[in-house]
Design an enzyme around this catalytic site. Structure first.
Site, PDB file in Angstrom:
ATOM      1  CE  LYS A  99      11.041  -6.323  -1.869  1.00 60.39           C
ATOM      2  NZ  LYS A  99      10.500  -6.381  -0.466  1.00 60.39           N
TER       3      LYS A  99
ATOM      4  CD  GLU B 127      -0.958 -13.042 -10.493  1.00 55.78           C
ATOM      5  OE1 GLU B 127      -1.486 -13.905 -11.644  1.00 55.78           O
ATOM      6  OE2 GLU B 127      -2.353 -12.840 -10.583  1.00 55.78           O
TER       7      GLU B 127
ATOM      8  CB  CYS C 239      -5.225 -10.857  -4.373  1.00 62.85           C
ATOM      9  SG  CYS C 239      -4.945 -12.532  -4.253  1.00 62.85           S
TER      10      CYS C 239
ATOM     11  CD  GLU D   8      -7.523  -4.933  -3.272  1.00 60.42           C
ATOM     12  OE1 GLU D   8      -6.232  -3.298  -3.889  1.00 60.42           O
ATOM     13  OE2 GLU D   8      -7.365  -5.509  -2.839  1.00 60.42           O
TER      14      GLU D   8
HETATM   15  P1  NAD Z   1       2.840  -3.240  -2.551  1.00 58.81           P
HETATM   16  O1  NAD Z   1       2.691  -3.867  -3.922  1.00 58.81           O
HETATM   17  O2  NAD Z   1       3.268  -2.449  -1.861  1.00 58.81           O
HETATM   18  O3  NAD Z   1       3.895  -4.391  -1.984  1.00 58.81           O
HETATM   19  C1  NAD Z   1       4.026  -5.312  -3.010  1.00 58.81           C
HETATM   20  C2  NAD Z   1       5.491  -6.299  -2.501  1.00 58.81           C
HETATM   21  O4  NAD Z   1       6.308  -4.887  -3.536  1.00 58.81           O
HETATM   22  C3  NAD Z   1       6.948  -5.937  -1.756  1.00 58.81           C
HETATM   23  O5  NAD Z   1       7.351  -6.710  -1.413  1.00 58.81           O
HETATM   24  C4  NAD Z   1       6.899  -4.512  -1.650  1.00 58.81           C
HETATM   25  O6  NAD Z   1       8.708  -4.370  -0.935  1.00 58.81           O
HETATM   26  C5  NAD Z   1       7.427  -3.749  -2.951  1.00 58.81           C
HETATM   27  N1  NAD Z   1       7.428  -3.415  -4.222  1.00 58.81           N
HETATM   28  C6  NAD Z   1       6.696  -2.018  -3.449  1.00 58.81           C
HETATM   29  N2  NAD Z   1       7.498  -0.759  -4.220  1.00 58.81           N
HETATM   30  C7  NAD Z   1       8.126  -1.332  -4.980  1.00 58.81           C
HETATM   31  C8  NAD Z   1       9.018  -0.762  -5.687  1.00 58.81           C
HETATM   32  N3  NAD Z   1       8.949   0.315  -6.521  1.00 58.81           N
HETATM   33  N4  NAD Z   1       9.480  -1.719  -7.064  1.00 58.81           N
HETATM   34  C9  NAD Z   1       9.212  -3.372  -6.687  1.00 58.81           C
HETATM   35  N5  NAD Z   1       9.541  -3.617  -5.503  1.00 58.81           N
HETATM   36  C10 NAD Z   1       8.101  -3.134  -4.713  1.00 58.81           C
HETATM   37  O7  NAD Z   1       1.615  -4.005  -2.429  1.00 58.81           O
HETATM   38  P2  NAD Z   1       1.264  -4.551  -1.054  1.00 58.81           P
HETATM   39  O8  NAD Z   1       0.538  -3.665   0.337  1.00 58.81           O
HETATM   40  O9  NAD Z   1       1.528  -5.465   0.392  1.00 58.81           O
HETATM   41  O10 NAD Z   1       0.060  -5.574  -1.115  1.00 58.81           O
HETATM   42  C11 NAD Z   1      -1.685  -5.021  -1.088  1.00 58.81           C
HETATM   43  C12 NAD Z   1      -1.857  -5.059  -2.628  1.00 58.81           C
HETATM   44  O11 NAD Z   1      -1.460  -6.382  -3.015  1.00 58.81           O
HETATM   45  C13 NAD Z   1      -3.743  -5.659  -2.190  1.00 58.81           C
HETATM   46  O12 NAD Z   1      -3.903  -4.145  -3.271  1.00 58.81           O
HETATM   47  C14 NAD Z   1      -3.991  -6.665  -2.591  1.00 58.81           C
HETATM   48  O13 NAD Z   1      -5.301  -7.214  -3.284  1.00 58.81           O
HETATM   49  C15 NAD Z   1      -2.325  -7.419  -3.638  1.00 58.81           C
HETATM   50  N6  NAD Z   1      -2.248  -8.787  -3.433  1.00 58.81           N
HETATM   51  C16 NAD Z   1      -3.053  -9.004  -4.945  1.00 58.81           C
HETATM   52  C17 NAD Z   1      -2.998 -10.427  -4.599  1.00 58.81           C
HETATM   53  C18 NAD Z   1      -2.636 -11.714  -6.189  1.00 58.81           C
HETATM   54  O14 NAD Z   1      -2.642 -11.713  -6.650  1.00 58.81           O
HETATM   55  N7  NAD Z   1      -3.775 -10.460  -6.944  1.00 58.81           N
HETATM   56  C19 NAD Z   1      -1.574 -11.688  -4.035  1.00 58.81           C
HETATM   57  C20 NAD Z   1      -1.968 -10.480  -2.613  1.00 58.81           C
HETATM   58  C21 NAD Z   1      -2.226  -9.368  -3.147  1.00 58.81           C
END
Ligand code: NAD
Length: 528
Positions: free
Chosen positions: A193, A266, A300, A398
């Site tokens: 997804k 992650e 990230c 963050e």
């Molecule tokens: P998010 O957690 O809102 O979304 C990430 C993914 O999860 C999206 O595809 C979203 O649709 C899905 N999602 C959201 N709610 C869900 C649920 N209840 N059940 C299942 N899936 C769900 O995060 P974001 O805003 O897209 O990304 C930003 C964050 O991600 C930042 O905090 C960043 O640090 C982190 N990030 C970490 C890494 C890493 O490798 N550690 C890499 C990129 C981003």
């Protein structure tokens, strides 16, 4: 108020690719267009609608998992050589089609082209590493037994089955299909997804993977909200690879735990950089600029806190502010901009709120500081703050945007303590001339990756070594052996010989114990 202003690229981008190509890509989603609500995808560069993809349902995920599972059994029987061959062809296709992928990445994410290219390079490095090593990682390995030579055992790794991958919007190539490659190499099927803001790059990369020879149906892409499609993936697959925020990651991990399936998460970071007084300042300034503002800071592992030894803090701050102010901000689909747009109003609101809160409490922006609506709806200047105190939101939260704070420190020990004073532990950086001392300091930093004389690229691109977060930054690792074997179940197969049975078994428990004692004594001296 900023003291300097960032250079700008005033051109309004004519976005590539066109609507027809995007509609074609939307047709690759594992959900019918008819009977599904359209999900609008907007470009952050212009705010305009790029196209629509179907809003997937739980039924779509059920269908995707069922058909992926049907193909997976045969895939698990293919040789690792055959699988590696697909990766070899895939990396060539990704390089050959990089302009298309870069256009898509920029159009849907808003990032600068140089940052988009990092995703292409990362995908190719992953292909090379796993193509070279998949055979070695998955080969059955003989293991020592209680009766060496008489009982033989092998460690095996069998695929989990169907891996669910939930991807974020900030790296729609590297953190979607890129993270799926080792899962596929391990013999799994994949249901992926993408984030709803960035589905198109994933779809094109997925299409190229099938062109490289991946069996049809083995990988499936379902677009739709996390609350529906993401939840169904957690409920229906055999392992979940999640990248996103710490808040969502905690929920995903709890749900995976409830089902007793594995998951890798992650998550976020508040990554520190330490700058020692002996450093070559030019090098440190260049490194800090790249580490803080690549991918518009929506990375990230990007740096949001810089601890500088007091004797050089003034000069470092002045030079760094100049270099940041000289960055070219713009949205052209070419290499003429250094920093692109943020992805959304939410991201713009977060950075704006952090700066407003910090300035209201006495911090000062020495570079940047402002949104740039003249360039596009979500552009914001790369910004450097000084005078940040613990009561300000930016100190510990963050931002996930182009904002960094500089803090003077009296000693490197203090710098390490303050670097570790966070709930997170994803990435860190140390700029220092004395590299041996740098390595010793690195060992004391509680972060999954620590780069000496680099911001993040060196450790990230060390694809043979694991990457991931300590503390609230995550669970599990990508890259390296762990990055592939996490998608497998370990299995031990042991074969007992007739001789073992004869030597072990006595007529009474006492005789058996006595024979085993003798065998254990002699086994101690065996070299294997
Ligand atoms: P998010 O957690 O809102 O979304 C990430 C993914 O999860 C999206 O595809 C979203 O649709 C899905 N999602 C959201 N709610 C869900 C649920 N209840 N059940 C299942 N899936 C769900 O995060 P974001 O805003 O897209 O990304 C930003 C964050 O991600 C930042 O905090 C960043 O640090 C982190 N990030 C970490 C890494 C890493 O490798 N550690 C890499 C990129 C981003």
């Amino acid at each position: 108020m900023s003291e300097t202003s960032t250079t700008t690229d005033p051109t309004t981008p004519d976005l590539k690719p066109g609507r027809r190509e995007l509609d074609r890509l939307a047709g690759l989603v594992r959900a019918p267009r008819e009977g599904r609500r359209p999900l609008e995808v907007r470009s952050p560069l212009t705010g305009e609608v790029l196209g629509v993809v179907p809003e997937g349902t739980r039924e779509d995920v059920e269908a995707a998992v069922a058909s992926a599972r049907a193909v997976q059994a045969a895939w698990a029987r293919t040789s690792t050589r055959e699988r590696a061959g697909i990766l070899g062809r895939y990396q060539t296709l990704v390089l050959d089609h990089q302009d298309e992928l870069l256009d898509l990445l920029q159009a849907e994410n808003g990032k600068a082209r140089g940052s988009a290219f990092e995703e292409v390079a990362d995908t190719v490095l992953n292909c090379q590493y796993y193509a070279r090593n998949v055979g070695k990682f998955l080969r059955d390995k003989p293991r020592r037994t209680a009766l060496p030579g008489l009982v033989r055992a092998w460690e095996r790794h069998v695929p989990k089955g169907v891996v669910g991958l939930i991807a974020p919007w900030n790296y729609p190539l590297a953190l979607s299909i890129g993270d799926g490659l080792p899962a596929l190499m391990a013999g799994n099927a994949l249901v992926l997804k993408p984030d709803s803001q960035t589905p198109y790059t994933t779809l094109r990369a997925f299409e190229l993977l099938e062109e490289a020879g991946l069996p049809r149906g083995l990988a499936q892409v379902v677009t739709g909200p996390g609350s529906v499609v993401g939840q169904a993936i957690i409920e229906l697959t055999d392992y979940v690879m999640f990248t996103g925020s710490t808040a969502t990651g905690r929920r995903v991990a709890a749900q995976a735990g409830e089902r007793l399936i594995g998951c890798s998460a992650e998550l976020g970071g508040k990554n520190p950089m330490i700058i020692a007084a002996d450093v070559d300042l030019d090098r440190a300034v260049r490194g800090a600029v790249a580490a803080c503002f690549s991918n518009t800071g929506q990375l990230c592992i990007s740096i949001e806190r810089i601890y500088v030894e007091r004797p050089i803090v003034e000069e470092f701050t002045a030079r760094f502010a100049d270099a940041v102010s000289a960055l070219r901000l713009g949205g052209g689909q070419d290499y003429d901009s250094d920093v692109g747009s943020l992805i959304s109003q939410d991201q713009l609101d977060k950075i704006t709120a952090h700066i407003a809160d910090a300035e209201a409490k006495g911090a000062k922006a020495v570079a940047g500081g402002h949104a740039r609506p003249d360039l596009g709806p979500f552009f914001h200047e790369p910004t450097v703050l000084t005078g940040v105190t613990p009561d300000m939101d930016v100190h510990s939260d963050e931002t996930f945007g182009p904002l960094v704070s500089i803090y003077p420190v009296d000693t490197l020990d203090e710098a390490v303590d303050r670097a570790n004073d966070t709930d997170y532990g994803l990435n860190a950086s140390i700029y220092i001339d004395d590299v041996r001392r740098g390595r010793r300091l690195a060992e004391r930093v509680m972060a999954g990756t620590v780069n000496v004389n680099d911001g993040y690229q060196s450790a990230w691109a060390a694809t043979g070594s694991p990457m991931g977060g300590m503390k609230a930054s995550g669970l599990g690792r990508r890259h390296g052996r762990e990055g592939l074997l996490k998608y497998t179940e370990s299995q031990t197969i042991a074969v007992r010989s007739a001789l073992a049975e004869k030597l072990q078994g006595g007529d009474t428990p006492a005789e058996t114990a006595s024979r085993l004692t003798a065998l254990l004594r002699s086994a101690k001296h065996l070299p294997f």
